[in-house]
Design a protein around this motif. Sequence first.
Motif, PDB file in Angstrom:
ATOM      1  N   UNK A  19       0.845  -1.188   0.000  1.00 56.44           N
ATOM      2  CA  UNK A  19       0.000   0.000   0.000  1.00 56.44           C
ATOM      3  C   UNK A  19       0.882   1.241   0.000  1.00 56.44           C
ATOM      4  N   UNK A  20       0.769   2.028  -1.043  1.00 62.07           N
ATOM      5  CA  UNK A  20       1.502   3.278  -1.143  1.00 62.07           C
ATOM      6  C   UNK A  20       0.591   4.434  -0.739  1.00 62.07           C
ATOM      7  N   UNK A  21       1.166   5.370  -0.022  1.00 66.71           N
ATOM      8  CA  UNK A  21       0.432   6.570   0.364  1.00 66.71           C
ATOM      9  C   UNK A  21       1.158   7.800  -0.143  1.00 66.71           C
ATOM     10  N   UNK A  22       0.395   8.827  -0.390  1.00 65.19           N
ATOM     11  CA  UNK A  22       0.957  10.114  -0.794  1.00 65.19           C
ATOM     12  C   UNK A  22       0.287  11.189   0.046  1.00 65.19           C
ATOM     13  N   UNK A  23       1.096  11.903   0.800  1.00 65.53           N
ATOM     14  CA  UNK A  23       0.587  12.994   1.631  1.00 65.53           C
ATOM     15  C   UNK A  23       0.838  14.313   0.921  1.00 65.53           C
ATOM     16  N   UNK A  24      -0.186  15.144   0.870  1.00 69.76           N
ATOM     17  CA  UNK A  24      -0.096  16.415   0.168  1.00 69.76           C
ATOM     18  C   UNK A  24      -0.219  17.570   1.146  1.00 69.76           C
ATOM     19  N   UNK A  25       0.547  18.599   0.914  1.00 69.26           N
ATOM     20  CA  UNK A  25       0.441  19.818   1.714  1.00 69.26           C
ATOM     21  C   UNK A  25       0.489  21.007   0.764  1.00 69.26           C
ATOM     22  N   UNK A  26      -0.034  22.093   1.240  1.00 64.33           N
ATOM     23  CA  UNK A  26      -0.056  23.274   0.389  1.00 64.33           C
ATOM     24  C   UNK A  26      -1.473  23.722   0.150  1.00 64.33           C
ATOM     25  N   UNK A  27      -1.757  24.021  -1.083  1.00 63.50           N
ATOM     26  CA  UNK A  27      -3.081  24.510  -1.415  1.00 63.50           C
ATOM     27  C   UNK A  27      -4.132  23.426  -1.251  1.00 63.50           C
ATOM     28  N   UNK A  28      -5.363  23.798  -1.342  1.00 63.99           N
ATOM     29  CA  UNK A  28      -6.480  22.896  -1.121  1.00 63.99           C
ATOM     30  C   UNK A  28      -6.344  21.644  -1.969  1.00 63.99           C
ATOM     31  N   UNK A  29      -6.252  20.524  -1.296  1.00 71.12           N
ATOM     32  CA  UNK A  29      -5.991  19.248  -1.955  1.00 71.12           C
ATOM     33  C   UNK A  29      -7.079  18.895  -2.956  1.00 71.12           C
ATOM     34  N   UNK A  30      -8.290  19.248  -2.644  1.00 70.31           N
ATOM     35  CA  UNK A  30      -9.419  18.804  -3.460  1.00 70.31           C
ATOM     36  C   UNK A  30      -9.513  19.484  -4.813  1.00 70.31           C
ATOM     37  N   UNK A  31      -8.633  20.431  -5.107  1.00 68.57           N
ATOM     38  CA  UNK A  31      -8.671  21.049  -6.427  1.00 68.57           C
ATOM     39  C   UNK A  31      -7.837  20.259  -7.433  1.00 68.57           C
ATOM     40  N   UNK A  32      -7.115  19.249  -6.934  1.00 69.76           N
ATOM     41  CA  UNK A  32      -6.181  18.512  -7.785  1.00 69.76           C
ATOM     42  C   UNK A  32      -6.684  17.137  -8.170  1.00 69.76           C
ATOM     43  N   UNK A  33      -6.499  16.804  -9.444  1.00 62.98           N
ATOM     44  CA  UNK A  33      -6.522  15.408  -9.840  1.00 62.98           C
ATOM     45  C   UNK A  33      -5.194  14.804  -9.392  1.00 62.98           C
ATOM     46  N   UNK A  34      -5.231  13.543  -8.977  1.00 63.08           N
ATOM     47  CA  UNK A  34      -4.011  12.905  -8.476  1.00 63.08           C
ATOM     48  C   UNK A  34      -3.691  11.657  -9.296  1.00 63.08           C
ATOM     49  N   UNK A  35      -2.403  11.429  -9.468  1.00 56.43           N
ATOM     50  CA  UNK A  35      -1.999  10.265 -10.244  1.00 56.43           C
ATOM     51  C   UNK A  35      -0.814   9.556  -9.628  1.00 56.43           C
ATOM     52  N   UNK A  36      -0.660   8.314 -10.008  1.00 59.99           N
ATOM     53  CA  UNK A  36       0.531   7.529  -9.677  1.00 59.99           C
ATOM     54  C   UNK A  36       1.214   7.129 -10.990  1.00 59.99           C
ATOM     55  N   UNK A  37       2.513   7.281 -10.990  1.00 58.75           N
ATOM     56  CA  UNK A  37       3.333   6.900 -12.124  1.00 58.75           C
ATOM     57  C   UNK A  37       4.471   6.032 -11.600  1.00 58.75           C
ATOM     58  N   UNK A  38       5.157   5.351 -12.502  1.00 55.09           N
ATOM     59  CA  UNK A  38       6.293   4.553 -12.078  1.00 55.09           C
ATOM     60  C   UNK A  38       7.374   4.557 -13.147  1.00 55.09           C
ATOM     61  N   UNK A  89       7.476  -7.490 -12.684  1.00 53.71           N
ATOM     62  CA  UNK A  89       7.510  -6.341 -13.583  1.00 53.71           C
ATOM     63  C   UNK A  89       6.883  -5.084 -12.992  1.00 53.71           C
ATOM     64  N   UNK A  90       6.334  -5.185 -11.798  1.00 56.57           N
ATOM     65  CA  UNK A  90       5.842  -4.000 -11.101  1.00 56.57           C
ATOM     66  C   UNK A  90       6.969  -3.282 -10.369  1.00 56.57           C
ATOM     67  N   UNK A  91       8.135  -3.886 -10.348  1.00 60.41           N
ATOM     68  CA  UNK A  91       9.289  -3.260  -9.694  1.00 60.41           C
ATOM     69  C   UNK A  91       9.629  -1.942 -10.359  1.00 60.41           C
ATOM     70  N   UNK A  92       9.662  -0.874  -9.555  1.00 56.45           N
ATOM     71  CA  UNK A  92       9.909   0.470 -10.086  1.00 56.45           C
ATOM     72  C   UNK A  92       9.927   1.466  -8.936  1.00 56.45           C
ATOM     73  N   UNK A  93      10.331   2.665  -9.262  1.00 60.27           N
ATOM     74  CA  UNK A  93      10.117   3.788  -8.353  1.00 60.27           C
ATOM     75  C   UNK A  93       8.732   4.353  -8.681  1.00 60.27           C
ATOM     76  N   UNK A  94       7.911   4.489  -7.664  1.00 60.64           N
ATOM     77  CA  UNK A  94       6.547   4.964  -7.842  1.00 60.64           C
ATOM     78  C   UNK A  94       6.457   6.421  -7.395  1.00 60.64           C
ATOM     79  N   UNK A  95       5.860   7.230  -8.249  1.00 63.01           N
ATOM     80  CA  UNK A  95       5.739   8.657  -8.006  1.00 63.01           C
ATOM     81  C   UNK A  95       4.276   9.065  -7.889  1.00 63.01           C
ATOM     82  N   UNK A  96       4.026   9.921  -6.948  1.00 64.89           N
ATOM     83  CA  UNK A  96       2.735  10.568  -6.800  1.00 64.89           C
ATOM     84  C   UNK A  96       2.802  11.900  -7.550  1.00 64.89           C
TER      85      UNK A  96
END
Length: 122
Positions: A19-38, A89-96
């Motif tokens: 389970x990967x988590x991404x914590x966001x800080x800054x401007x209102x989180x709900x204005x952003x679409x969020x994605x995961x890349x690897x 093949x899922x081995x990678x660096x995962x980015x939020x």
Amino acid sequence: QVHLVESGGGLVQAGGSLRLSCAASGRTFSIYDMGWFRQAPGKEREFVAAINRSGGSTYYADSVKGRFTISRDNAKNTVVLQMSSLKREDTAVYYCAAKYGGPNLLGEYRYWGKGTQVTVSA
């Protein structure tokens, strides 16, 4: 602007879950679409999954569909990627990543975390 920090990466056996988590800080989180890349060694970065501002719409790469689930909690400013039935093949660096909300979840993502390593062993 939004600051993103990923966590939850690690070493897992094939067939296992992570389970990967991404914590966001800054401007209102709900204005952003969020994605995961690897990005795997020697390969280009690729899209994994995305979720819209409200959490009501998601999109997945074919390679992870049915195995990964993206979700978000706007009250906690977090987005989660639940990964199961992991393959080597899922081995990678995962980015939020984050972008301003819009009609296309595959649009240009503007803000990126530093990534978390996921390694799937045989």
